[in-house]
Design a protein around this motif. Structure first.
Motif, PDB file in Angstrom:
ATOM      1  N   ILE A   1      33.034  41.524  54.815  1.00  0.00           N
ATOM      2  CA  ILE A   1      32.949  42.626  53.860  1.00  0.00           C
ATOM      3  C   ILE A   1      32.716  42.056  52.465  1.00  0.00           C
ATOM      4  CG2 ILE A   1      34.171  44.590  52.832  1.00  0.00           C
ATOM      5  CD1 ILE A   1      35.898  44.660  55.370  1.00  0.00           C
ATOM      6  N   SER A   2      31.811  42.663  51.713  1.00  0.00           N
ATOM      7  CA  SER A   2      31.605  42.241  50.324  1.00  0.00           C
ATOM      8  C   SER A   2      32.775  42.713  49.479  1.00  0.00           C
ATOM      9  CB  SER A   2      30.306  42.831  49.767  1.00  0.00           C
ATOM     10  OG  SER A   2      29.186  42.320  50.454  1.00  0.00           O
ATOM     11  N   PRO A   3      33.450  41.798  48.789  1.00  0.00           N
ATOM     12  CA  PRO A   3      34.600  42.210  47.978  1.00  0.00           C
ATOM     13  C   PRO A   3      34.159  42.861  46.669  1.00  0.00           C
ATOM     14  CG  PRO A   3      34.259  39.836  47.786  1.00  0.00           C
ATOM     15  CD  PRO A   3      33.220  40.337  48.750  1.00  0.00           C
ATOM     16  N   PHE A   4      34.736  44.013  46.346  1.00  0.00           N
ATOM     17  CA  PHE A   4      34.473  44.666  45.068  1.00  0.00           C
ATOM     18  C   PHE A   4      35.681  44.405  44.172  1.00  0.00           C
ATOM     19  CE2 PHE A   4      31.820  47.011  48.077  1.00  0.00           C
ATOM     20  CZ  PHE A   4      30.598  46.944  47.437  1.00  0.00           C
ATOM     21  N   ILE A   5      35.639  43.254  43.514  1.00  0.00           N
ATOM     22  CA  ILE A   5      36.771  42.771  42.737  1.00  0.00           C
ATOM     23  C   ILE A   5      36.313  42.418  41.326  1.00  0.00           C
ATOM     24  CG2 ILE A   5      38.547  40.978  42.569  1.00  0.00           C
ATOM     25  CD1 ILE A   5      38.439  40.712  45.575  1.00  0.00           C
ATOM     26  N   ASN A   6      37.038  42.914  40.342  1.00  0.00           N
ATOM     27  CA  ASN A   6      36.747  42.624  38.941  1.00  0.00           C
ATOM     28  C   ASN A   6      38.050  42.302  38.222  1.00  0.00           C
ATOM     29  OD1 ASN A   6      34.765  45.094  39.811  1.00  0.00           O
ATOM     30  ND2 ASN A   6      33.688  43.632  38.518  1.00  0.00           N
ATOM     31  N   TYR A   7      37.948  42.068  36.932  1.00  0.00           N
ATOM     32  CA  TYR A   7      39.137  42.017  36.085  1.00  0.00           C
ATOM     33  C   TYR A   7      38.879  42.926  34.903  1.00  0.00           C
ATOM     34  CZ  TYR A   7      37.076  39.183  32.319  1.00  0.00           C
ATOM     35  OH  TYR A   7      36.319  38.753  31.259  1.00  0.00           O
ATOM     36  N   TYR A   8      39.914  43.238  34.138  1.00  0.00           N
ATOM     37  CA  TYR A   8      39.761  44.101  32.972  1.00  0.00           C
ATOM     38  C   TYR A   8      40.272  43.381  31.731  1.00  0.00           C
ATOM     39  CZ  TYR A   8      40.418  47.909  29.648  1.00  0.00           C
ATOM     40  OH  TYR A   8      40.367  48.694  28.520  1.00  0.00           O
ATOM     41  N   ARG A   9      39.520  43.429  30.665  1.00  0.00           N
ATOM     42  CA  ARG A   9      39.972  42.917  29.378  1.00  0.00           C
ATOM     43  C   ARG A   9      39.207  43.651  28.286  1.00  0.00           C
ATOM     44  NH1 ARG A   9      42.494  38.090  27.390  1.00  0.00           N
ATOM     45  NH2 ARG A   9      41.836  37.560  25.270  1.00  0.00           N
ATOM     46  N   ASP A  10      39.937  44.129  27.297  1.00  0.00           N
ATOM     47  CA  ASP A  10      39.269  44.831  26.198  1.00  0.00           C
ATOM     48  C   ASP A  10      39.287  43.972  24.940  1.00  0.00           C
ATOM     49  OD1 ASP A  10      41.792  45.124  25.025  1.00  0.00           O
ATOM     50  OD2 ASP A  10      42.078  47.143  25.820  1.00  0.00           O
ATOM     51  N   HIS A  11      38.730  44.511  23.880  1.00  0.00           N
ATOM     52  CA  HIS A  11      38.601  43.741  22.637  1.00  0.00           C
ATOM     53  C   HIS A  11      39.937  43.546  21.916  1.00  0.00           C
ATOM     54  CE1 HIS A  11      34.284  43.314  22.777  1.00  0.00           C
ATOM     55  NE2 HIS A  11      34.154  44.603  23.036  1.00  0.00           N
ATOM     56  N   ASP A  12      40.976  44.225  22.397  1.00  0.00           N
ATOM     57  CA  ASP A  12      42.326  44.006  21.867  1.00  0.00           C
ATOM     58  C   ASP A  12      43.079  42.955  22.679  1.00  0.00           C
ATOM     59  OD1 ASP A  12      41.979  45.992  19.899  1.00  0.00           O
ATOM     60  OD2 ASP A  12      42.459  47.556  21.363  1.00  0.00           O
ATOM     61  N   ALA A  13      42.367  42.274  23.571  1.00  0.00           N
ATOM     62  CA  ALA A  13      42.924  41.209  24.424  1.00  0.00           C
ATOM     63  C   ALA A  13      43.929  41.733  25.437  1.00  0.00           C
ATOM     64  CB  ALA A  13      43.549  40.098  23.576  1.00  0.00           C
ATOM     65  N   LYS A  14      43.892  43.014  25.723  1.00  0.00           N
ATOM     66  CA  LYS A  14      44.720  43.572  26.789  1.00  0.00           C
ATOM     67  C   LYS A  14      43.990  43.369  28.114  1.00  0.00           C
ATOM     68  CE  LYS A  14      46.837  47.035  23.781  1.00  0.00           C
ATOM     69  NZ  LYS A  14      46.964  48.477  23.485  1.00  0.00           N
ATOM     70  N   GLU A  15      44.706  42.864  29.116  1.00  0.00           N
ATOM     71  CA  GLU A  15      44.025  42.404  30.330  1.00  0.00           C
ATOM     72  C   GLU A  15      44.771  42.796  31.595  1.00  0.00           C
ATOM     73  OE1 GLU A  15      42.740  38.104  32.295  1.00  0.00           O
ATOM     74  OE2 GLU A  15      42.614  38.370  30.120  1.00  0.00           O
ATOM     75  N   ILE A  16      44.015  43.071  32.645  1.00  0.00           N
ATOM     76  CA  ILE A  16      44.530  43.233  34.005  1.00  0.00           C
ATOM     77  C   ILE A  16      43.872  42.148  34.844  1.00  0.00           C
ATOM     78  CG2 ILE A  16      44.727  44.756  36.015  1.00  0.00           C
ATOM     79  CD1 ILE A  16      44.411  47.131  34.107  1.00  0.00           C
ATOM     80  N   ASP A  17      44.663  41.353  35.551  1.00  0.00           N
ATOM     81  CA  ASP A  17      44.131  40.181  36.246  1.00  0.00           C
ATOM     82  C   ASP A  17      43.069  40.534  37.274  1.00  0.00           C
ATOM     83  OD1 ASP A  17      45.763  38.445  34.826  1.00  0.00           O
ATOM     84  OD2 ASP A  17      47.397  38.584  36.272  1.00  0.00           O
ATOM     85  N   VAL A  18      43.326  41.561  38.086  1.00  0.00           N
ATOM     86  CA  VAL A  18      42.396  41.945  39.158  1.00  0.00           C
ATOM     87  C   VAL A  18      42.321  43.459  39.238  1.00  0.00           C
ATOM     88  CG1 VAL A  18      41.931  41.899  41.651  1.00  0.00           C
ATOM     89  CG2 VAL A  18      42.889  39.875  40.528  1.00  0.00           C
TER      90      VAL A  18
END
Length: 409
Positions: free
Chosen positions: A328-345
């Motif tokens: 299966i092709s994994p649909f995986i990203n991370y999140y980070r905005d310009h305020d340096a707030k981040e979600i690892d996966v």
């Protein structure tokens, strides 16, 4: 050497019942050929084996591909097929004439270079699968399961997987996941990775980019390893290796081409305007990272400055492998905005976004989950979230926020 059963075995056999050609990509020494040879014996149909690492065989495949396919008539396993892209047109002709399922099993370790030839000649005729080095589930003998944040699924899984302590987990991280090392333990681990770097990687880099300075390349890949789990910084890596940024981009692309590293791209949509665009860098094998960055033991790696980055790299690579091993092709990203707030996966599955944080702690604080609200504005439904950490058992803050031990990935 003892054989470790691979989760992709059933995927290969099932796919081979409906596709005339299967192309299995992945880095060298990840076990592609060993698995396919074993499956060939299991089939019992007399599948031939030929490798294009053999220069005389490669020459025939390149100069007279039609004769080559007469000598090695299907069903056949052709190893390192990227060395003779001239074969693809004749494989296409054979498939169009015969339509026999399972005629061609192909392997390749120079992934993007290989894809160009496949897309030009075999588009729609070949099923492409990717196999990484071993996953921790394969090493431990556990069943294949694409990672999910569904609580009931995880609850059932937790009954069948033995828990692992933090020191034992860092032994897995430090030891790595290459089949030869995973089977033999720590014996000659450094020698193996030294040979792997010089024999396979540096040789393939030369084939893909022409002449290279081996010392500068060694510095570059070490710099990349030191920045695993971080946003890609071409400027810093170029400075470390004394090369320019264009060359740094080329060398990182080559490492991706060889299946050594992968990039996790940021999640964004039309509503979330403030997200950054730069990907994060991960290695498929954390043992190789520990070797390159000179962590001399699991204990030192656990207590060292890179312990959090190593753990994150391990978790992300294991999640990716869990999907690849299921075909299966994994649909995986991370999140980070310009305020340096981040979600690892950010895991996308079944129309839902499932945010995941990775922490070294065994007792995570519920305040960690506040970051998951960053993607509330997404047009997609928010699924169950998880904090993946060193907890000794599956737990939860509440119905929507789970605590998942690393050993369950």
């Amino acid at each position: 050497m003892k054989y470790i059963n691979r989760h992709m075995e059933e995927v290969i056999l099932e796919t081979s019942k409906s596709w005339s050609a299967i192309l299995l990509t992945g880095p060298r020494q990840s076990g592609k050929t060993t698995m396919l040879k074993m499956l060939s014996e299991k089939e019992g149909i007399g599948r031939k084996y030929v490798t294009l690492d053999d220069l005389s065989v490669r020459q025939l495949a390149k100069t007279d591909p039609k004769l080559f396919l007469e000598l090695y008539a299907p069903p056949v396993l052709i190893d390192e097929v990227q060395y003779a892209p001239e074969l693809f047109t004749y494989i296409k002709i054979h498939i169009d004439e015969h339509h026999n399922a399972g005629d061609f099993w192909l392997t390749g370790s120079q992934i993007f270079f290989l894809m160009r030839g496949v897309q030009e000649s075999l588009a729609g005729r070949v099923c492409i699968l990717h196999m990484s080095p071993l996953s921790q589930r394969e090493i431990a003998g556990n069943k294949s399961k694409p990672f999910t944040t569904d609580f009931q699924s995880l609850l059932e899984e937790s009954k069948n997987i033995a828990s692992v302590t933090t020191p034992e987990m860092f032994k897995r991280i430090w030891n790595g996941c290459m089949p030869e090392i995973a089977v033999s333990g720590y014996k000659d681990r450094d020698r193996y990775y030294s040979s792997y770097l010089s024999t396979y990687i540096e040789r393939d880099v030369r084939e893909l980019s022409g002449s290279i300075d081996a010392l500068k390349f060694s510095r570059f890949i070490t710099s990349a390893a030191a920045r695993c789990s971080q946003i890609v910084n071409y400027k810093s890596m170029a400075e470390d290796a004394d090369i320019n940024q264009i060359q740094a981009k080329q060398w990182l692309n080559i490492l991706e081409t060889l299946g050594i590293v992968f990039l996790l791209h940021p999640y964004s949509n039309n509503v979330l305007k403030r997200t950054i665009k730069t990907p994060k860098l991960y290695f498929y094998d954390t043992g190789f990272v520990c070797y390159l960055t000179k962590w001399s033991s699991p204990e030192v790696a656990e207590s060292g400055a890179m312990s959090g980055a190593l753990l994150e790299n391990f978790v992300v690579s294991e999640i990716v492998k869990s999907y690849q091993n299921a075909g299966i092709s994994p649909f995986i990203n991370y999140y980070r905005d310009h305020d340096a707030k981040e979600i690892d996966v950010v895991l996308e599955r079944d129309g839902k976004l499932c945010p995941i944080e990775i922490k070294k702690t065994a007792l995570p604080d519920k305040r960690i989950t506040r970051v998951f609200s960053l993607i509330d504005k997404s047009p997609m439904q928010l699924g169950a979230s998880a904090v993946v950490c060193m907890a000794d058992k599956l737990s939860a803050f509440d119905r929507d926020n789970l605590i998942v031990p690393v050993w369950m990935i």
